[in-house]
Scaffold this active site. Structure first.
Site, PDB file in Angstrom:
ATOM      1  N   LYS A  11       0.858  -1.192   0.000  1.00  0.00           N
ATOM      2  CA  LYS A  11       0.000   0.000   0.000  1.00  0.00           C
ATOM      3  C   LYS A  11       0.891   1.238   0.000  1.00  0.00           C
ATOM      4  O   LYS A  11       2.025   1.215   0.492  1.00  0.00           O
ATOM      5  CB  LYS A  11      -0.955   0.006   1.202  1.00  0.00           C
ATOM      6  CG  LYS A  11      -0.309   0.162   2.580  1.00  0.00           C
ATOM      7  CD  LYS A  11      -0.197   1.601   3.036  1.00  0.00           C
ATOM      8  CE  LYS A  11       0.520   1.688   4.365  1.00  0.00           C
ATOM      9  NZ  LYS A  11       0.962   3.066   4.682  1.00  0.00           N
ATOM     10  N   ASP A 138      -2.535  -0.127  10.686  1.00  0.00           N
ATOM     11  CA  ASP A 138      -2.617  -0.148   9.219  1.00  0.00           C
ATOM     12  C   ASP A 138      -3.281  -1.405   8.664  1.00  0.00           C
ATOM     13  O   ASP A 138      -3.666  -1.446   7.499  1.00  0.00           O
ATOM     14  CB  ASP A 138      -1.214  -0.036   8.602  1.00  0.00           C
ATOM     15  CG  ASP A 138      -0.793   1.408   8.371  1.00  0.00           C
ATOM     16  OD1 ASP A 138      -1.610   2.308   8.634  1.00  0.00           O
ATOM     17  OD2 ASP A 138       0.348   1.624   7.935  1.00  0.00           O
TER      18      ASP A 138
END
Length: 255
Positions: A11, A138
């Site tokens: 990501k 996250d």
């Protein structure tokens, strides 16, 4: 039992705004998140053993110990008695450590998604989100490979639009400590993302966005600052931005 193979995508933060420091030392942040075509390869299978077996191999394994996001996930699932079987998991690390690309967090998210897909665990979406967040802040972002808005209250909204950029990612031979980078933030941003909107991912909007952690990293590491300057002057560049707390710098192109 044969191994099954899954992919754990990297990501990147298209933007990152630090809103405030919390009493516990953590920070409220908001971010626009997307995924790139870089992934760790995960092999997983059920084993007839008394405990899980996790191993890492590949170029970017330095610094990964017995306590990692995947072991933390399995320990949590065992503790809550959500899984009964034991697993062998082999992870080929293609995502650099300490790059701001969420390698470890995305590994845990990918394993959790696999358990849900294979109906190894059968719990509500809310419980899945809670487990992911308990493993790492996250980790919930990796539960779906979609453009996402992370709001300051921790909620995530996924979008179906695509960001069609070509990217050049450079990871300097510098490892940034997320904890120390956040500790260096002195000025805070006003919240910009208050609703779910595709407009945030429009090119003009992204160009105007920023990463609040860049100033902290650039003060400490002049080489990273110079790298951004160099990339910003390449032909046909749209914009250049550090992802997460660094040290990877991402240059965005149309072609």
């Amino acid at each position: 039992m044969n191994f099954e193979k899954i992919y754990s995508w990297a990501k990147i933060n298209l933007s990152l705004n630090v809103i405030k420091r919390l009493p516990n030392g953590y920070h409220k942040v908001e971010s626009l998140v997307t995924f790139v075509q870089i992934y760790d390869e995960i092999k997983i299978r059920i084993i007839k053993k008394n405990k899980h077996k996790i191993s890492f191999f590949g170029k970017f394994t330095n610094g990964i110990g017995e306590k990692n996001t995947v072991s933390k996930l399995l320990k949590l699932l065992d503790k809550k008695k959500i899984i009964e079987k034991k697993f062998e998991i082999k992870i080929k690390k293609n995502i650099p450590q300490n790059s701001g690309m969420g390698g470890g967090s995305m590994n845990a998210a990918s394993v959790l998604k696999y358990f849900v897909k294979k109906k190894i665990i059968n719990i509500s979406n809310k419980k899945i989100e809670e487990i992911a967040y308990n493993v790492g802040s996250d980790v919930p972002l990796g539960l779906k490979k979609k453009n996402s808005i992370l709001f300051k209250d921790g909620k995530i909204k996924r979008l179906n639009n695509k960001v069609n950029f070509h990217v050049l990612i450079i990871k300097p031979n510098i490892n940034c400590s997320t904890k120390l980078v956040y500790a260096g933030v002195k000025k805070y941003s006003k919240s910009l993302y208050t609703n779910k909107s595709n407009l945030f991912f429009k090119t003009n909007s992204l160009i105007k966005s920023h990463n609040d952690l860049e100033n902290v990293v650039f003060k400490k590491y002049l080489k990273i600052k110079n790298l951004k300057y160099f990339l910003s002057n390449l032909p046909n560049i749209i914009f250049v931005r550090m992802t997460g707390s660094g040290s990877a710098i991402v240059a965005y192109f149309k072609s």
